[in-house]
Structures are given as structure tokens and as C-alpha cells.
Design a protein around this motif. Structure first.
Motif, PDB file in Angstrom:
ATOM      1  N   LEU A  36      11.417   4.943 -13.263  1.00 33.17           N
ATOM      2  CA  LEU A  36      10.454   5.561 -12.357  1.00 33.17           C
ATOM      3  C   LEU A  36      11.135   6.702 -11.629  1.00 33.17           C
ATOM      4  N   VAL A  38      10.643   9.113  -8.412  1.00 33.28           N
ATOM      5  CA  VAL A  38       9.891   9.282  -7.172  1.00 33.28           C
ATOM      6  C   VAL A  38      10.124  10.710  -6.690  1.00 33.28           C
ATOM      7  N   ASN A  61       7.037   8.540 -16.077  1.00 35.51           N
ATOM      8  CA  ASN A  61       6.652   7.573 -15.060  1.00 35.51           C
ATOM      9  C   ASN A  61       7.019   8.145 -13.695  1.00 35.51           C
ATOM     10  N   CYS A  62       6.042   8.728 -13.025  1.00 34.86           N
ATOM     11  CA  CYS A  62       6.309   9.462 -11.797  1.00 34.86           C
ATOM     12  C   CYS A  62       5.458   8.930 -10.650  1.00 34.86           C
ATOM     13  N   PHE A  63       6.027   8.903  -9.462  1.00 37.53           N
ATOM     14  CA  PHE A  63       5.347   8.466  -8.250  1.00 37.53           C
ATOM     15  C   PHE A  63       5.586   9.547  -7.202  1.00 37.53           C
ATOM     16  N   TYR A  64       4.543   9.947  -6.493  1.00 40.94           N
ATOM     17  CA  TYR A  64       4.645  11.022  -5.506  1.00 40.94           C
ATOM     18  C   TYR A  64       4.509  10.474  -4.096  1.00 40.94           C
ATOM     19  N   SER A  89      -2.937   5.197  -7.206  1.00 42.71           N
ATOM     20  CA  SER A  89      -1.884   4.178  -7.249  1.00 42.71           C
ATOM     21  C   SER A  89      -0.500   4.794  -7.418  1.00 42.71           C
ATOM     22  N   ARG A  90      -0.425   6.090  -7.714  1.00 44.35           N
ATOM     23  CA  ARG A  90       0.852   6.793  -7.895  1.00 44.35           C
ATOM     24  C   ARG A  90       1.105   7.791  -6.780  1.00 44.35           C
ATOM     25  N   ALA A 138       3.488   0.005  -3.569  1.00 46.10           N
ATOM     26  CA  ALA A 138       2.948   0.815  -4.661  1.00 46.10           C
ATOM     27  C   ALA A 138       4.048   1.232  -5.631  1.00 46.10           C
ATOM     28  N   ILE A 139       5.227   1.528  -5.116  1.00 44.32           N
ATOM     29  CA  ILE A 139       6.353   1.881  -5.990  1.00 44.32           C
ATOM     30  C   ILE A 139       6.730   0.674  -6.854  1.00 44.32           C
ATOM     31  N   ALA A 142       4.277   0.426  -9.588  1.00 40.96           N
ATOM     32  CA  ALA A 142       4.545   1.467 -10.595  1.00 40.96           C
ATOM     33  C   ALA A 142       5.700   1.082 -11.499  1.00 40.96           C
TER      34      ALA A 142
END
Length: 145
Positions: A36, A38, A61-64, A89-90, A138-139, A142
Motif C-alpha cells: 500500500l 499512502v 494500491n494507493c490511499f490518499y 474508502s481510499r 481505512a488504511i 486497504a
């Protein structure tokens, strides 16, 4: 990232690598292999645009995380989600909190967390802490946790 690293330290199977904004060759080799990635951005439409559309930062696989978030701004989480096709969700936010920013600058962020948990009278601090916890969960989602 102080909060998230302390939160994830409890889970021994998660390794965190903080790259800041460095674009070193080694960093660029590690990031595509991460489970992941971030990405931390300010609530700035142009900055988000450069991240989401930039060729250099395409990860599977990215989370902002949007920092210093102010809900009333026209660049809100729902608009960011819609315009950049980032699933809610991201996407998480860290609300604007000058007290925490000053504590982090002085290296006292852990002391701030403890005080924030104890004093339930500060609604801004409670909202801030709640949003950080929501972002951490949430992370984990993910990551498939």
C-alpha cells in the motif's frame, strides 16, 4: 504520520517506510512493490491533480490522506472522490488543527495525543482524533486487514 506510525507499531506485520517527498532511485524502486502506498497531499486541487495524473506516481494500491482539511472548502472530500475517481474508502482527511501542528513542530505530538484523549471538552481535538482513528482503520482495510 506520527499518529499512524504509533498506531501501526502495535501490529508487527506492518512495516512503514516514510519517503517524504524524495524522488531518489531507491525510493522509486521500493514504492511500486509496496502493499500500500499512502500519499499525503494538501487540500489543493492542483496538487492533487499532479499526483493523480502524474506518470511518476502510478501505484496499484494507493490511499490518499488530505492534510489540514477544512470541510467548507470547495475542494471537499466528496468532490475529490468524484473528480479524481478515488473511492471514498481510499480517502481520508486530517482536519486542520493548529494546536497539533505546533505540537508536532516541537516534537510533542505524543503528549498532544494523550492530552487530547483526556480532555473531552475540546470538540475540535476530539473530531481531529476521531478522524485520525477513522483514517487508520481505512488504511488497514486497504491493506486487507
Amino acid at each position: 504520520m506520527d499518529f499512524f506510525s504509533a498506531f501501526f507499531r502495535q501490529r508487527q506485520e506492518i512495516q512503514c517506510l516514510f519517503c517524504d517527498s524524495r524522488q531518489e532511485e531507491r525510493t522509486l524502486q521500493l514504492l511500486p512493490r509496496a502493499d500500500l502506498t499512502v500519499v499525503i497531499c494538501r487540500q489543493n486541487y492542483q496538487e492533487l491533480c499532479s499526483w493523480v495524473t502524474g506518470e511518476l506516481y502510478r501505484f496499484t494500491n494507493c490511499f490518499y490522506i488530505i492534510i489540514d482539511y477544512i470541510p467548507e472548502k470547495d475542494c471537499s472530500l466528496p468532490r475529490i472522490s468524484r473528480d479524481f475517481r478515488i473511492p471514498p474508502s481510499r480517502l481520508a482527511c486530517i482536519p486542520y488543527n493548529p494546536e497539533y501542528r505546533e505540537a508536532a513542530r516541537r516534537g510533542n505530538s505524543l503528549r498532544y495525543w494523550r492530552a487530547c484523549k483526556k480532555r473531552c471538552v475540546c470538540t475540535a481535538g476530539i473530531y481531529f482524533y476521531r478522524e485520525l482513528q477513522r483514517g487508520a482503520r481505512a488504511i488497514l482495510q486497504a491493506l486487507g486487514e
